[in-house]
Design a protein around this motif. Structure first.
Motif, mmCIF file in Angstrom:
data_model
loop_
_atom_site.group_PDB
_atom_site.id
_atom_site.type_symbol
_atom_site.label_atom_id
_atom_site.label_comp_id
_atom_site.label_asym_id
_atom_site.label_seq_id
_atom_site.Cartn_x
_atom_site.Cartn_y
_atom_site.Cartn_z
ATOM 1 N N PHE A 32 0.828 -1.208 0.000
ATOM 2 C CA PHE A 32 0.000 0.000 0.000
ATOM 3 C C PHE A 32 0.861 1.256 0.000
ATOM 4 C CE2 PHE A 32 -1.998 -3.572 1.999
ATOM 5 C CZ PHE A 32 -3.286 -3.580 1.478
ATOM 6 N N ARG A 33 0.636 2.098 -0.998
ATOM 7 C CA ARG A 33 1.357 3.379 -1.027
ATOM 8 C C ARG A 33 0.410 4.457 -1.516
ATOM 9 N NH1 ARG A 33 7.222 1.714 -3.785
ATOM 10 N NH2 ARG A 33 7.460 -0.202 -2.563
ATOM 11 N N HIS A 34 0.426 5.578 -0.809
ATOM 12 C CA HIS A 34 -0.472 6.664 -1.178
ATOM 13 C C HIS A 34 0.185 7.501 -2.270
ATOM 14 C CE1 HIS A 34 -3.196 10.057 -0.780
ATOM 15 N NE2 HIS A 34 -3.990 9.227 -0.123
ATOM 16 N N GLU A 35 0.006 7.032 -3.525
ATOM 17 C CA GLU A 35 0.572 7.730 -4.667
ATOM 18 C C GLU A 35 -0.562 8.219 -5.538
ATOM 19 O OE1 GLU A 35 4.263 6.233 -6.228
ATOM 20 O OE2 GLU A 35 3.657 4.207 -5.645
ATOM 21 N N ARG A 36 -0.227 9.009 -6.561
ATOM 22 C CA ARG A 36 -1.263 9.434 -7.493
ATOM 23 C C ARG A 36 -1.555 8.261 -8.424
ATOM 24 N NH1 ARG A 36 -1.960 11.884 -12.280
ATOM 25 N NH2 ARG A 36 0.249 11.918 -12.825
ATOM 26 N N GLY B 279 -0.340 1.495 -14.083
ATOM 27 C CA GLY B 279 0.881 0.904 -13.539
ATOM 28 C C GLY B 279 1.277 1.443 -12.178
ATOM 29 N N ARG B 280 0.454 2.318 -11.607
ATOM 30 C CA ARG B 280 0.763 2.883 -10.282
ATOM 31 C C ARG B 280 -0.536 2.967 -9.496
ATOM 32 N NH1 ARG B 280 5.226 4.921 -8.588
ATOM 33 N NH2 ARG B 280 6.208 5.350 -10.586
ATOM 34 N N TYR B 281 -0.627 2.180 -8.459
ATOM 35 C CA TYR B 281 -1.880 2.094 -7.703
ATOM 36 C C TYR B 281 -1.595 2.276 -6.226
ATOM 37 C CZ TYR B 281 -2.698 0.044 -12.209
ATOM 38 O OH TYR B 281 -2.728 -0.143 -13.559
ATOM 39 N N ARG B 282 -2.660 2.433 -5.450
ATOM 40 C CA ARG B 282 -2.470 2.606 -4.002
ATOM 41 C C ARG B 282 -2.450 1.262 -3.292
ATOM 42 N NH1 ARG B 282 -5.793 8.313 -3.153
ATOM 43 N NH2 ARG B 282 -4.172 9.536 -4.200
ATOM 44 N N SER C 203 15.543 10.719 -8.804
ATOM 45 C CA SER C 203 14.421 11.602 -9.129
ATOM 46 C C SER C 203 13.808 11.256 -10.486
ATOM 47 C CB SER C 203 14.894 13.060 -9.156
ATOM 48 O OG SER C 203 13.943 13.874 -9.818
ATOM 49 N N LYS C 204 12.486 11.349 -10.537
ATOM 50 C CA LYS C 204 11.791 11.067 -11.794
ATOM 51 C C LYS C 204 11.503 12.367 -12.552
ATOM 52 C CE LYS C 204 11.089 6.571 -10.941
ATOM 53 N NZ LYS C 204 11.284 6.480 -9.513
ATOM 54 N N ASN C 205 11.851 13.511 -11.955
ATOM 55 C CA ASN C 205 11.548 14.803 -12.578
ATOM 56 C C ASN C 205 12.378 15.009 -13.852
ATOM 57 O OD1 ASN C 205 11.156 17.440 -13.263
ATOM 58 N ND2 ASN C 205 11.585 18.298 -11.226
ATOM 59 N N VAL D 22 20.259 4.055 -7.875
ATOM 60 C CA VAL D 22 20.485 4.054 -6.425
ATOM 61 C C VAL D 22 19.358 3.374 -5.654
ATOM 62 C CG1 VAL D 22 21.939 6.086 -6.356
ATOM 63 C CG2 VAL D 22 19.454 6.347 -6.217
ATOM 64 N N ARG D 23 18.197 3.220 -6.279
ATOM 65 C CA ARG D 23 17.016 2.659 -5.614
ATOM 66 C C ARG D 23 16.451 3.628 -4.582
ATOM 67 N NH1 ARG D 23 14.392 0.704 -6.885
ATOM 68 N NH2 ARG D 23 13.649 -0.902 -5.524
ATOM 69 N N GLY D 24 15.148 3.579 -4.425
ATOM 70 C CA GLY D 24 14.465 4.564 -3.585
ATOM 71 C C GLY D 24 14.419 4.246 -2.104
ATOM 72 N N GLY E 36 8.135 2.097 -15.929
ATOM 73 C CA GLY E 36 8.884 1.079 -16.666
ATOM 74 C C GLY E 36 9.643 0.065 -15.821
ATOM 75 N N THR E 37 9.726 0.274 -14.506
ATOM 76 C CA THR E 37 10.464 -0.683 -13.685
ATOM 77 C C THR E 37 9.517 -1.784 -13.222
ATOM 78 O OG1 THR E 37 11.863 1.110 -12.920
ATOM 79 C CG2 THR E 37 11.976 -0.936 -11.684
ATOM 80 N N VAL E 38 9.803 -3.014 -13.625
ATOM 81 C CA VAL E 38 8.905 -4.109 -13.250
ATOM 82 C C VAL E 38 9.439 -4.903 -12.072
ATOM 83 C CG1 VAL E 38 7.846 -4.327 -15.524
ATOM 84 C CG2 VAL E 38 9.903 -5.648 -15.003
HETATM 85 P P1 ATP Z 1 8.716 3.482 -8.909
HETATM 86 O O1 ATP Z 1 10.052 4.043 -9.218
HETATM 87 O O2 ATP Z 1 7.966 3.015 -10.125
HETATM 88 O O3 ATP Z 1 7.897 4.315 -7.983
HETATM 89 P P2 ATP Z 1 9.749 2.061 -6.666
HETATM 90 O O4 ATP Z 1 11.209 2.235 -6.783
HETATM 91 O O5 ATP Z 1 8.987 2.905 -5.725
HETATM 92 O O6 ATP Z 1 9.053 2.142 -8.123
HETATM 93 P P3 ATP Z 1 9.997 -0.504 -5.359
HETATM 94 O O7 ATP Z 1 9.747 -0.001 -4.016
HETATM 95 O O8 ATP Z 1 11.348 -0.901 -5.759
HETATM 96 O O9 ATP Z 1 9.397 0.539 -6.422
HETATM 97 O O10 ATP Z 1 8.995 -1.721 -5.655
HETATM 98 C C1 ATP Z 1 9.321 -2.787 -6.547
HETATM 99 C C2 ATP Z 1 8.363 -2.834 -7.714
HETATM 100 O O11 ATP Z 1 7.011 -2.730 -7.284
HETATM 101 C C3 ATP Z 1 8.511 -1.705 -8.688
HETATM 102 O O12 ATP Z 1 9.541 -1.950 -9.581
HETATM 103 C C4 ATP Z 1 7.171 -1.708 -9.386
HETATM 104 O O13 ATP Z 1 7.133 -2.690 -10.404
HETATM 105 C C5 ATP Z 1 6.242 -2.082 -8.289
HETATM 106 N N1 ATP Z 1 5.561 -0.896 -7.736
HETATM 107 C C6 ATP Z 1 6.056 0.013 -6.863
HETATM 108 N N2 ATP Z 1 5.133 0.934 -6.551
HETATM 109 C C7 ATP Z 1 4.006 0.595 -7.246
HETATM 110 C C8 ATP Z 1 2.682 1.148 -7.344
HETATM 111 N N3 ATP Z 1 2.318 2.224 -6.642
HETATM 112 N N4 ATP Z 1 1.794 0.539 -8.155
HETATM 113 C C9 ATP Z 1 2.140 -0.566 -8.859
HETATM 114 N N5 ATP Z 1 3.361 -1.137 -8.806
HETATM 115 C C10 ATP Z 1 4.286 -0.560 -8.010
#
Ligand code: ATP
Ligand code: MG
Length: 419
Positions: free
Chosen positions: A113-117, A121-124, A210-212, A258-260, A280-282
């Protein structure tokens, strides 16, 4: 009319047409994990907030703005819906002393669970499969993780994901690099966005993540981490690369990777694709040798990765590897006596491990036959008053060659089995 209650934004229902893809995915993943000797760990979705703050790091996107955190009204504890699995996995490993008998290969899958927009491919609420190898310090495990990913993509029929690789070195190397990076970003302060300005001193490495788009040129010209690397990390990194080469898994070095999350050291990697737009990161992971100790366990090296299930499913669907799961038999029946008999026949067929959809509509034969056709089942079994009276059934092939045939249940089972 009463107002309808809808799902929470960014949290999706997975409907049956989609669910069959999920099931194929999960089954493939389970077999694949088994083939590499990984065992399952199931953790709760809720943890103490501190666990994530301490492991993921205070100055990260996740902890700063993405966590679903709330106070348990009943006892005042701060709790958080897990934004990822590694921290919980390590917490559980320490709590249950799982490393006592030796290193462990573990895995989990489930919602995060993440509170993102929310966007494609990006969900909460999204799902990850996570793989963690705890207690292993050698480069072979890092390589195993990437090689096993490559195999999974093949098993899933996914193409066009490429492996990007970097090393973050040990903590001294990162400190050296960090100092150079701070200097560089401070020289270019005017070009930093708000996030970066805030992070220059607290977490400058994170700026590289950064994704900016406006920040990309500045990031591309930043100092390279490789230039600060310690010898031992370099040897480890070389060994990882040579194992990947001999396994025939191509990769590209990406010194900006560097990973987040804060807990990584040495090897970090991402599998990326160009066909999912910005998301694009799977799959992503790396080594986190300090985390077990940081969460309160005895020091133990570790390495792991997590993949985003929704993004992988999207890629599978690009590749059109449809896997419809259909029943063996659709059971058409009409009339009270026929209905009662058919109910028993359906159970007898299931006793023989056939899957059976019993028509319960009471509709005309014609409309039930249409349903049978549409269901994708291989056979229709038809039971009317005649069949019921004779204790037999009519077997009609739908998706296979053959004649319609009136017969006893046992014979029908043989025919369906192709005997
Ligand atoms: P992103 O850069 O896309 O935000 P992240 O670095 O935050 O990804 P990780 O924490 O490394 O992502 O999570 C591993 C994988 O989980 C990501 O590569 C992605 O495929 C998936 N993932 C992360 N956040 C989300 C999300 N909000 N919705 C769907 N898939 C996600
Ligand atoms: Mg993210």
């Amino acid at each position: 009319m009463t107002e309808r209650i809808q799902a929470v934004r960014g949290m999706n229902d997975i409907l049956p047409d989609q669910a069959q893809w999920w099931e194929f995915f999960e089954e493939t993943v389970r077999n694949w994990l088994h083939d590499y000797g990984y065992r399952t760990l199931r953790m709760p979705v809720l943890e103490r907030t501190d666990l994530f703050v301490r492991s993921i790091g205070e100055v990260t996107d996740i902890v700063e703005k993405e966590m679903y955190t709330f106070v348990d009204q009943l006892n005042g504890e701060s709790l958080t819906l897990r934004p990822e699995g590694t921290a919980s996995c390590v917490r559980a490993v320490i709590e249950h002393n799982l490393l006592y008998p030796g290193p462990q290969r573990l895995s989990y899958m489930g919602p995060m669970f993440r509170h993102e927009r929310p966007q494609k491919g990006r969900y909460r609420q999204f799902h990850q499969v996570g793989v963690e190898a705890l207690g292993y310090g050698g480069p072979d495990i890092d390589a195993e993780h990437m090689v096993m990913c490559a195999r999974l993509w093949r098993l899933l029929g996914i193409e066009g994901v490429v492996l990007e690789l970097n090393t973050l070195g040990n903590s001294e190397a990162r400190a050296r690099f960090r100092a150079r990076l701070v200097g560089y970003f401070q020289q270019h302060e005017g070009e930093l966005d708000a996030d970066a300005k805030r992070r220059v001193l607290t977490n400058p490495l994170r700026i590289l993540d950064s994704k900016n788009p406006q920040m990309q040129a500045l990031i591309a010209a930043a100092p390279r981490m490789l230039d600060d690397m310690d010898d031992e990390s370099m040897r480890h990194f070389d060994a990882v690369q040579s194992l990947l080469r001999s396994a025939g898994v191509p990769f590209a070095l990406n010194t900006r990777l560097v990973r987040g999350l804060d807990y990584y050291n040495r090897t970090v990697f991402e599998w990326v694709t160009a066909s999912l737009g910005a998301q694009g990161t799977v799959c992503a992971g790396g080594r986190y040798d300090g985390l077990v100790e940081q969460i309160g366990g005895k020091p133990a090296p570790a390495c792991g990765f997590a993949m985003g299930v929704e993004r992988l499913l999207e890629l599978m669907q690009h590749a059109q590897r449809a896997v419809p799961r259909v029943a063996d038999v659709y059971l058409v029946n009409q009339g009270d006596a026929a209905g009662r008999f058919a109910f028993g026949v359906a159970e007898s067929l299931r006793d023989q491990h056939l899957s059976v959809v019993l028509d319960c509509s009471g509709a005309s034969f014609k409309s039930q036959m249409k349903k049978a056709d549409g269901s994708g089942a291989r056979y229709a079994v038809i039971i009317g008053e005649d069949e019921a009276a004779a204790g037999e059934l009519t077997l009609k092939p739908l998706r296979v060659n053959g004649e319609q045939k009136r017969c006893a249940v046992a014979q029908a089972v043989d025919l369906i089995r192709g005997k």
